[in-house]
Design a protein around this motif. Structure first.
Motif, PDB file in Angstrom:
ATOM      1  N   LEU A 160       0.825  -1.208   0.000  1.00 47.86           N
ATOM      2  CA  LEU A 160       0.000   0.000   0.000  1.00 47.86           C
ATOM      3  C   LEU A 160       0.862   1.263   0.000  1.00 47.86           C
ATOM      4  O   LEU A 160       0.550   2.240  -0.698  1.00 47.86           O
ATOM      5  CB  LEU A 160      -0.921   0.004   1.224  1.00 47.86           C
ATOM      6  CG  LEU A 160      -2.028  -1.056   1.256  1.00 47.86           C
ATOM      7  CD1 LEU A 160      -2.788  -0.988   2.574  1.00 47.86           C
ATOM      8  CD2 LEU A 160      -2.989  -0.881   0.081  1.00 47.86           C
ATOM      9  N   VAL A 161       1.949   1.240   0.763  1.00 45.04           N
ATOM     10  CA  VAL A 161       2.851   2.392   0.810  1.00 45.04           C
ATOM     11  C   VAL A 161       3.479   2.633  -0.562  1.00 45.04           C
ATOM     12  O   VAL A 161       3.614   3.777  -1.009  1.00 45.04           O
ATOM     13  CB  VAL A 161       3.945   2.172   1.880  1.00 45.04           C
ATOM     14  CG1 VAL A 161       5.048   3.220   1.741  1.00 45.04           C
ATOM     15  CG2 VAL A 161       3.335   2.237   3.269  1.00 45.04           C
ATOM     16  N   THR A 162       3.871   1.556  -1.232  1.00 47.92           N
ATOM     17  CA  THR A 162       4.461   1.688  -2.567  1.00 47.92           C
ATOM     18  C   THR A 162       3.470   2.313  -3.540  1.00 47.92           C
ATOM     19  O   THR A 162       3.815   3.216  -4.320  1.00 47.92           O
ATOM     20  CB  THR A 162       4.924   0.318  -3.082  1.00 47.92           C
ATOM     21  OG1 THR A 162       5.872  -0.240  -2.167  1.00 47.92           O
ATOM     22  CG2 THR A 162       5.568   0.444  -4.454  1.00 47.92           C
ATOM     23  N   LEU A 163       2.222   1.845  -3.501  1.00 44.41           N
ATOM     24  CA  LEU A 163       1.203   2.424  -4.375  1.00 44.41           C
ATOM     25  C   LEU A 163       0.996   3.905  -4.060  1.00 44.41           C
ATOM     26  O   LEU A 163       0.857   4.733  -4.975  1.00 44.41           O
ATOM     27  CB  LEU A 163      -0.114   1.658  -4.226  1.00 44.41           C
ATOM     28  CG  LEU A 163      -0.155   0.230  -4.756  1.00 44.41           C
ATOM     29  CD1 LEU A 163      -1.540  -0.379  -4.524  1.00 44.41           C
ATOM     30  CD2 LEU A 163       0.191   0.192  -6.250  1.00 44.41           C
ATOM     31  N   ARG A 164       0.966   4.247  -2.787  1.00 43.57           N
ATOM     32  CA  ARG A 164       0.775   5.651  -2.390  1.00 43.57           C
ATOM     33  C   ARG A 164       1.904   6.526  -2.909  1.00 43.57           C
ATOM     34  O   ARG A 164       1.673   7.654  -3.359  1.00 43.57           O
ATOM     35  CB  ARG A 164       0.677   5.746  -0.868  1.00 43.57           C
ATOM     36  CG  ARG A 164       0.586   7.172  -0.336  1.00 43.57           C
ATOM     37  CD  ARG A 164       0.464   7.189   1.180  1.00 43.57           C
ATOM     38  NE  ARG A 164       0.676   8.521   1.717  1.00 43.57           N
ATOM     39  CZ  ARG A 164      -0.278   9.460   1.794  1.00 43.57           C
ATOM     40  NH1 ARG A 164      -1.487   9.226   1.344  1.00 43.57           N
ATOM     41  NH2 ARG A 164      -0.002  10.646   2.300  1.00 43.57           N
TER      42      ARG A 164
END
Length: 243
Positions: A85-89
């Motif tokens: 999720l952090v990577t997508l953000r």
């Protein structure tokens, strides 16, 4: 271009080069490593589609880890899903305009950062409190976990406590594509966060973190369990037979 911007621009060019070259080298090395035996971990699928389904479960659900140790599985899964999720953000810093799916995932990326740190804390705690894990833990294991926790913690601090100019940060990274980096904010926490991320990129290809692509080349996972139906011959063995 300020001296600070120049230093971080060259740092990220170097880190990206090391990451790309290192991962490519290791993947080629994995692909060329012979698998002379049929050694799929049983119960194993007997068809290629079954192998694909098994690998999907392994990548998404960490199936073998779930069977091995439930506490390691839950902290590992929390960390990896939070990291996802952090990577997508963070993709919003590398594209203009920002795609709609990336915009929609922004609020969830914040919770992903929290989950990432919690998962890492659990994985690090087991290296202190579980005797057999503590015995086999090396200093590099602790340093990598500390590095990942520091990255997550500094990121959360910039979100909730010490805010930075994210527009300027985005301009800096987009400018790297065209070899025209824009001024980078001089906030100490931001500089620390970016330095830690660059350090992670540099050590990634040469650390245990490279288990991600290595999973796809594991013969205990990617082989079909059909030794009676088809004789397994490694490519190098075929060449010996021809000679």
């Amino acid at each position: 271009m300020s001296f600070l911007t120049m230093v971080y621009a060259y740092l990220y060019y170097f880190a990206a080069l090391v990451l790309l070259a290192g991962v490519t080298f290791k993947v080629v090395q994995y692909a060329r490593t012979p698998a002379p035996l049929k050694i799929p971990t049983t119960p194993a699928p007997t068809t290629r589609s079954g192998v694909v389904f098994r690998m999907t479960r392994e990548v998404v659900l960490f199936e073998s880890l779930f069977r091995g140790n439930k506490w390691t599985w839950i902290f590992g899964w929390i960390f990896h899903f939070g990291l996802f999720l952090v990577t997508l953000r963070h993709l919003r810093y590398f594209m203009e305009p920002v795609w709609l799916p990336i915009e929609l995932v922004q609020p969830f990326g914040i919770y992903g950062g929290m989950a990432m740190v919690v998962g890492l804390a659990g994985l690090w705690a087991r290296r202190f409190f579980v005797d057999r894990v503590r015995y086999i833990s090396s200093p590099s294991d602790h340093l990598i976990l500390a590095l990942l926790i520091a990255i997550g913690s500094t990121g959360l601090l910039m979100k909730f406590v010490f805010h930075t100019d994210v527009v300027a940060v985005k301009s800096f990274f987009i400018g790297l594509y065209s070899f025209d980096p824009q001024p980078l904010p001089g906030d100490p926490l931001l500089l620390l966060h970016l330095f830690l991320v660059a350090a992670l990129m540099i050590i990634f290809p040469y650390s245990k973190l490279l288990h991600a692509p290595g999973l796809f080349f594991s013969p205990s996972r990617n082989q079909v369990d059909n030794p009676r139906e088809h004789r397994h011959i490694a490519p190098w063995a075929k060449r010996l037979e021809q000679e």
